[in-house]
Design an enzyme around this catalytic site. Structure first.
Site, PDB file in Angstrom:
ATOM      1  N   ASP A 171       0.896  -1.332  -0.046  1.00  9.51           N
ATOM      2  CA  ASP A 171      -0.169   0.010   0.079  1.00  9.51           C
ATOM      3  C   ASP A 171       0.906   1.241   0.013  1.00  9.51           C
ATOM      4  O   ASP A 171       2.174   1.312   0.388  1.00  9.51           O
ATOM      5  CB  ASP A 171      -0.869   0.004   1.187  1.00  9.51           C
ATOM      6  CG  ASP A 171      -2.167  -1.033   1.254  1.00  9.51           C
ATOM      7  OD1 ASP A 171      -2.189  -1.459   0.238  1.00  9.51           O
ATOM      8  OD2 ASP A 171      -2.634  -1.126   2.300  1.00  9.51           O
ATOM      9  N   ARG A 227      -1.611  -0.856  -8.302  1.00  7.91           N
ATOM     10  CA  ARG A 227      -2.929  -0.343  -8.043  1.00  7.91           C
ATOM     11  C   ARG A 227      -2.653   1.063  -8.137  1.00  7.91           C
ATOM     12  O   ARG A 227      -2.232   1.683  -7.542  1.00  7.91           O
ATOM     13  CB  ARG A 227      -3.154  -0.692  -6.593  1.00  7.91           C
ATOM     14  CG  ARG A 227      -4.505  -0.264  -6.275  1.00  7.91           C
ATOM     15  CD  ARG A 227      -4.518  -0.235  -4.671  1.00  7.91           C
ATOM     16  NE  ARG A 227      -4.769  -1.781  -3.961  1.00  7.91           N
ATOM     17  CZ  ARG A 227      -4.275  -1.897  -2.887  1.00  7.91           C
ATOM     18  NH1 ARG A 227      -3.862  -0.912  -2.099  1.00  7.91           N
ATOM     19  NH2 ARG A 227      -4.362  -3.050  -2.309  1.00  7.91           N
TER      20      ARG A 227
HETATM   21  C1  LIG Z   1      -8.929  -1.430  -3.355  1.00  6.66           C
HETATM   22  C2  LIG Z   1      -8.515   0.189  -2.743  1.00  6.66           C
HETATM   23  C3  LIG Z   1      -7.121   0.154  -2.239  1.00  6.66           C
HETATM   24  C4  LIG Z   1      -6.616   1.518  -1.938  1.00  6.66           C
HETATM   25  N1  LIG Z   1      -5.447   1.481  -1.390  1.00  6.66           N
HETATM   26  C5  LIG Z   1      -5.112   2.757  -1.045  1.00  6.66           C
HETATM   27  C6  LIG Z   1      -3.428   3.030  -0.727  1.00  6.66           C
HETATM   28  O1  LIG Z   1      -2.738   2.200  -0.686  1.00  6.66           O
HETATM   29  N2  LIG Z   1      -3.218   4.286  -0.395  1.00  6.66           N
HETATM   30  C7  LIG Z   1      -4.067   5.323  -0.276  1.00  6.66           C
HETATM   31  O2  LIG Z   1      -3.661   6.412  -0.195  1.00  6.66           O
HETATM   32  N3  LIG Z   1      -5.613   5.266  -0.688  1.00  6.66           N
HETATM   33  C8  LIG Z   1      -5.820   3.809  -1.100  1.00  6.66           C
HETATM   34  N4  LIG Z   1      -7.065   3.665  -1.304  1.00  6.66           N
HETATM   35  C9  LIG Z   1      -8.198   4.808  -1.012  1.00  6.66           C
HETATM   36  C10 LIG Z   1      -8.148   5.672  -2.005  1.00  6.66           C
HETATM   37  O3  LIG Z   1      -7.020   6.487  -2.204  1.00  6.66           O
HETATM   38  C11 LIG Z   1      -9.302   6.830  -2.085  1.00  6.66           C
HETATM   39  O4  LIG Z   1      -9.339   7.698  -0.696  1.00  6.66           O
HETATM   40  C12 LIG Z   1     -10.904   6.234  -1.975  1.00  6.66           C
HETATM   41  O5  LIG Z   1     -10.549   5.070  -2.957  1.00  6.66           O
HETATM   42  C13 LIG Z   1     -11.911   7.126  -2.338  1.00  6.66           C
HETATM   43  O6  LIG Z   1     -11.694   7.465  -3.689  1.00  6.66           O
HETATM   44  P1  LIG Z   1     -12.567   6.992  -4.860  1.00  6.66           P
HETATM   45  O7  LIG Z   1     -11.618   6.755  -6.142  1.00  6.66           O
HETATM   46  O8  LIG Z   1     -13.486   6.309  -4.606  1.00  6.66           O
HETATM   47  O9  LIG Z   1     -13.374   8.640  -5.649  1.00  6.66           O
HETATM   48  P2  LIG Z   1     -14.111   9.429  -4.580  1.00  6.66           P
HETATM   49  O10 LIG Z   1     -14.121  10.667  -5.696  1.00  6.66           O
HETATM   50  O11 LIG Z   1     -13.324   9.759  -3.183  1.00  6.66           O
HETATM   51  O12 LIG Z   1     -15.403   9.043  -4.372  1.00  6.66           O
HETATM   52  C14 LIG Z   1     -16.154   8.654  -5.550  1.00  6.66           C
HETATM   53  C15 LIG Z   1     -17.638   8.342  -5.001  1.00  6.66           C
HETATM   54  O13 LIG Z   1     -17.214   7.058  -4.297  1.00  6.66           O
HETATM   55  C16 LIG Z   1     -18.081   6.768  -3.124  1.00  6.66           C
HETATM   56  N5  LIG Z   1     -17.131   6.424  -1.879  1.00  6.66           N
HETATM   57  C17 LIG Z   1     -16.040   6.672  -2.002  1.00  6.66           C
HETATM   58  N6  LIG Z   1     -15.336   6.484  -0.853  1.00  6.66           N
HETATM   59  C18 LIG Z   1     -16.063   6.156   0.018  1.00  6.66           C
HETATM   60  C19 LIG Z   1     -16.413   5.808   1.525  1.00  6.66           C
HETATM   61  N7  LIG Z   1     -15.300   5.644   1.997  1.00  6.66           N
HETATM   62  N8  LIG Z   1     -17.777   5.469   1.946  1.00  6.66           N
HETATM   63  C20 LIG Z   1     -18.818   5.611   1.055  1.00  6.66           C
HETATM   64  N9  LIG Z   1     -18.556   6.011  -0.279  1.00  6.66           N
HETATM   65  C21 LIG Z   1     -17.497   6.045  -0.945  1.00  6.66           C
HETATM   66  C22 LIG Z   1     -18.901   7.996  -2.906  1.00  6.66           C
HETATM   67  O14 LIG Z   1     -19.953   7.595  -3.677  1.00  6.66           O
HETATM   68  C23 LIG Z   1     -18.266   9.083  -3.741  1.00  6.66           C
HETATM   69  O15 LIG Z   1     -19.143   9.970  -4.231  1.00  6.66           O
HETATM   70  C24 LIG Z   1      -7.906   2.651  -1.821  1.00  6.66           C
HETATM   71  C25 LIG Z   1      -8.807   2.492  -2.263  1.00  6.66           C
HETATM   72  C26 LIG Z   1      -9.219   1.081  -2.793  1.00  6.66           C
HETATM   73  C27 LIG Z   1     -10.579   1.243  -3.270  1.00  6.66           C
END
Ligand SMILES: Cc1cc2nc3c(=O)[nH]c(=O)nc-3n(C[C@H](O)[C@H](O)[C@H](O)COP(=O)(O)OP(=O)(O)OC[C@H]3O[C@@H](n4cnc5c(N)ncnc54)[C@H](O)[C@@H]3O)c2cc1C
Length: 306
Positions: free
Chosen positions: A131, A183
């Site tokens: 990560d 990722r």
């Molecule tokens: C499999 C995976 C691994 C990850 N690994 C890392 C990592 O190693 N390092 C790191 O910094 N980040 C990591 N993240 C987190 C990532 O960086 C984002 O903070 C997170 O995925 C929210 O961004 P989004 O792309 O979903 O878009 P956003 O624009 O934040 O969200 C889009 C839509 O998705 C939905 N959504 C998003 N988050 C949530 C939530 N928590 N609860 C409910 N609905 C939500 C909402 O409907 C929102 O409007 C990971 C995410 C995933 C999916």
């Protein structure tokens, strides 16, 4: 409404972390995002995801570890996780955070600890994803990944990049030249404008630019997002370039957009769900609230339900 930056700030308060972790009733409110406290419960949660057509990545929550002895405990825990995956037959790899293995105080120890887990995964034919944490450790994380990648093959160890960082497009190009399994996510920490795009539109634009590089590389990558616009852009680009659905995977977090996870899996896309477990859930949980501050209300409501 509580601001994103306030929730991320609170996620780093050690006192609150200790209090929240010890206070049992909080367990109920974390259940949506954290599979459980132990390996057995998490295996059951993953089995259910597998039954719905999704694979998983098994993650032990315990970032920011401060003693060498504790990092060794983390290595033992991940060896138990890898054994449990084999014994139960669930379809899952593992995700690790390098601060869990000592990155905040001893990079060499961190390398040795991470290496022990990657070696165990290699022996078992499994895969370890490193990560990405906050920008203070981006370079050190990439350095350790590169070192491990020189010793283990493409399908044994992979890395994460965050589209909110200004450096990421260059990092993706360098990592692809190794090559590396990546990722792509947006990024979940509070970062200053010098290192990260403050405007969400730039983060999304960079996400799409990086996604295109990844998809065209011919390597199997993870497109990690719940953002339907990012998902549509990925589907559209893959279609236009003749890239098959099986050539990459979508990744989402446990408890977030389960409807979307199942729909994509039904449509024939590989979908991997990130499944965290453990007692030290506080920082992870607070970042999930920060991503969608409306979750705070959802959680409070559930706490008072029967
Ligand atoms: C499999 C995976 C691994 C990850 N690994 C890392 C990592 O190693 N390092 C790191 O910094 N980040 C990591 N993240 C987190 C990532 O960086 C984002 O903070 C997170 O995925 C929210 O961004 P989004 O792309 O979903 O878009 P956003 O624009 O934040 O969200 C889009 C839509 O998705 C939905 N959504 C998003 N988050 C949530 C939530 N928590 N609860 C409910 N609905 C939500 C909402 O409907 C929102 O409007 C990971 C995410 C995933 C999916």
């Amino acid at each position: 409404m509580v601001a994103r930056s306030t929730l991320i700030f609170l996620s780093r308060r050690e006192g609150l972390k200790d209090f929240a972790t010890r206070f049992k009733p909080f367990r109920k409110m974390t259940a949506r995002f954290v599979a459980g406290e132990d390996i057995e419960t998490t295996v059951r949660a993953i089995r259910e995801l597998n039954a719905h057509g999704c694979t998983a990545t098994f993650d032990h929550l315990n970032e920011g570890v401060t003693s060498a002895a504790e990092t060794e405990g983390e290595v033992r825990e991940y060896k138990r996780v890898l054994a449990a995956i084999d014994e139960s037959g669930i379809r899952s790899n593992v995700s690790i955070k390098l601060t869990q293995f000592g990155l905040a105080f001893d990079p060499e120890l961190t390398y040795r600890n991470a290496r022990a887990v990657v070696e165990e995964a290699a022996r078992r034919g499994n895969f370890v994803r490193i990560d990405m944490e906050d920008s203070a450790v981006t370079q050190a994380t990439l350095d350790i990944f590169r070192r491990l990648r020189s010793e283990f093959d493409l399908d044994t160890v992979g890395i994460v990049v965050q589209s909110y960082l200004r450096r990421t497009f260059d990092d993706v190009q360098e990592l692809l030249s190794v090559p590396a399994r990546i990722r792509l996510c947006k990024g979940a920490y509070n970062e200053p404008p010098e290192v990260a795009f403050p405007d969400k539109r730039d983060v999304d634009e960079n996400y799409v630019r990086c996604m295109k590089l990844l998809l065209k590389s011919g390597v199997y990558h993870g497109i990690a997002t719940h953002d339907e616009r990012m998902i549509e852009a990925t589907e559209e680009f893959a279609r236009a370039e003749g890239i098959g659905r099986e050539q990459f995977e979508f990744q989402m977090l446990y408890g977030v957009r389960r409807d979307l996870q199942e729909r994509l899996a039904r449509e024939g896309y590989p979908v991997r769900v990130y499944v965290p477990y453990g007692k030290t859930w506080y920082p992870y949980f607070m970042r999930r609230l920060a991503e969608r501050p409306a979750n705070v209300w959802f959680v409070v409501k559930n706490m008072f339900k029967g």
